[in-house]
Design an enzyme around this catalytic site. Structure first.
Site: not given
Ligand code: BG6
Length: 537
Positions: A220-221, A283
């Protein structure tokens, strides 16, 4: 950066100190680097895809530049396309040039970095191909005198997770069962982990035939983002927060992750997924868990994940359609203006069905039913084609019962702690202070710590930290199976309730803050969305 009003009823936001006097905003001194992760072989499936190009290669380059890759670490980039090593190297260089936080140093460091990589063509269902891959990895590890320490990164469509892991096992690439060395085989799984509880359970069962839970790293980045990691540090390393972090003092919590982009080239995936599964199941619930969790018994991965699991277990489930209708708002953008340009509505995006009922926006009210949080609403909001790209958590405190200094025009603005996750990273505290002058006039001001506003503090990308942690075997910032399961248990009834009625979509214009109902979700309870401090687009 302009201050935006998310709701017309929002009182004016204080000007953060950083906006007026950037030079006084101090960032923390970057820590001395830890030692490089133990040498290993990183095998990336899907290495010609978007994620590898935009995130994984730049993250590996970031680790190289920070001195965190062991000299013997190598990367085998796997793709289905026919490609020479030279063609692959050219793509690697292009990916770093376009997406790395470091300008590539083509003179000295580049050769050291690029020679770690080799391209290997593989059809994902080709049994003989896996045997060739196994031989290659064995030969290379033997040549480098390395034990079999491998990270298999599955940056592929979810329907390939199961066949790839099964092939890895069949080709003897994950070690014999009960082999204690097999802890050195790790698998990294990108989201989405399932589509609902049933599919997630099935996926977990399949992967579980090959890897044990402690070998599985579910990405989960958001957990790799600098300020996400800082939430628990700020909470548990400062006497200021913990004593008031409960329903006695906190009025509500607002977690917003807004995006200006639409679905870009991901229409096909997104149209089957929607904002609830794409952002909230993972997230948003992870951020909520970090804000709401009890202090972990120890600062180790299992204790921290246990504490988060307890939050997910305590979420009040919206199970009846009437509860969903009252507490959850869905939206889909129509055409509008954003960043000075006309943009198309969701239904006109490539690979999206023209009558799609997929939601691109979700707002909801959630309760964490623990003694600490009983009665405190947590508001979650996420969407595409909103006016700003920002992720922020606003913790709003209650009013003082008998304020000594009433404000001249209405009640005092309540205290607030704001965690800014991105694009600005920091935390600010909104307090009431005296306006300079002969009269005692109270005005809200922000005590602002911003770690990337003034000083060019080049925060590591989330994927850098996550890859580094996989290589050194620290699963703290990855989601454990019970977290995934509980998150789906919370999400599924909402999806089921939505499926019973057809929404009136589109219901917000691109470039606006979502459907009007997202505002009334709060205003009918005397709350309002706080404006996000930092806008772009
Ligand atoms: C991803 C989603 O997990 O997170 C995307 O699949 C989304 O739809 C993205 O755009 C958002 O990540 P960040 O790091 O740009 O907020």
């Amino acid at each position: 950066m302009a201050t935006s009003a998310a709701s017309p009823s929002a009182p004016p936001s204080p000007v953060p100190a950083s906006a007026t006097a950037p030079s006084t905003t101090l960032g923390p001194a970057p820590a001395a680097n830890p030692a490089p992760a133990p040498a290993c072989t990183v095998v990336i499936f899907g290495a010609t895809g978007d994620l590898a190009r935009r995130k994984l290669f730049p993250a590996l380059y970031g680790l190289e530049r920070e001195g965190l890759l062991a000299p013997a670490t190598t990367v085998v980039a796997i793709g289905r396309r026919e490609k020479t090593q030279e063609e692959f190297q050219a793509e690697l260089a292009e990916s770093i040039r376009r997406h790395s936080r470091f300008a590539p140093d083509m003179e000295t460091g580049w050769t050291d970095f690029s020679r770690r990589f080799s391209y290997f063509r593989l059809e994902m269902h080709d049994t003989a191909g896996y045997r060739r891959l196994a031989d290659l990895l064995d030969r290379e590890e033997a040549a480098r005198g390395l034990p079999r320490r491998r990270v298999y990164y599955l940056s592929v469509m979810p329907d390939l997770f199961e066949p790839i892991t099964a092939h890895l096992k069949a080709a003897g690439m994950v070690g014999p069962e009960n082999d204690s060395r097999s802890a050195c085989y790790r698998v990294v799984i990108e989201k989405p982990f399932g589509y609902d509880l049933t599919s997630a359970e099935e996926l977990n069962r399949q992967i579980g035939k090959v890897f044990r839970e402690e070998q599985i790293y579910r990405i989960d980045h958001y957990l790799g983002k600098e300020m996400t990691q800082n939430i628990s540090v700020l909470r548990f390393a400062n006497v200021l927060f913990e004593p008031v972090w409960n329903n006695r003092y906190i009025e509500n919590v607002q977690i917003t992750s807004s995006e200006t982009v639409g679905v870009e080239e991901r229409g096909e995936y997104y149209d089957k997924t929607g904002a609830l599964r794409d952002m909230v199941q993972n997230h948003m619930l992870q951020l909520l868990s970090l804000v709401a969790m009890e202090p972990p018994t120890r600062p180790d991965s299992e204790s921290i994940r246990d504490a988060k699991v307890n939050v997910l277990r305590s979420l009040k489930r919206w199970e009846r359609p009437a509860d969903v209708a009252t507490n959850v708002v869905r939206g889909q953008y129509g055409p509008g203006r954003l960043g000075g340009k006309e943009v198309a509505g969701y239904r006109s995006e490539p690979e999206v069905r023209p009558d799609s009922t997929t939601e691109t926006f979700v707002a909801m009210r959630v309760f964490v039913e623990t003694p600490r949080w009983r009665g405190v609403p947590f508001y979650i909001r996420t969407g595409k084609r909103l006016p700003a790209k920002a992720t922020e958590i606003h913790v709003q405190f209650r009013h003082l019962p008998n304020p000594l200094y009433p404000s001249a025009n209405g009640p005092l603005v309540p205290n607030r702690v704001v965690f800014r996750i991105q694009p600005l990273e920091g935390v600010f505290l909104q307090v009431n202070a005296k306006r300079p002058g002969a009269h005692t006039q109270i005005t809200p001001v922000a005590l602002d710590f911003c770690q990337n506003c003034a000083a060019p503090f080049n925060s590591p990308e989330a994927y850098e930290r996550l890859l580094f942690d996989v290589m050194r075997g620290d699963p703290t910032l990855f989601t454990r199976w019970d977290e995934v399961r509980l998150a789906w248990e919370f999400i599924d009834p909402i999806v089921e309730a939505w499926q019973r009625t057809r929404p009136h979509f589109p219901n917000y214009a691109a470039g606006s803050w979502g459907p009007a109902a997202a505002g009334t979700l709060l205003t009918r309870r005397g709350h309002h969305w706080w404006s996000l401090q930092d806008k772009e687009g």
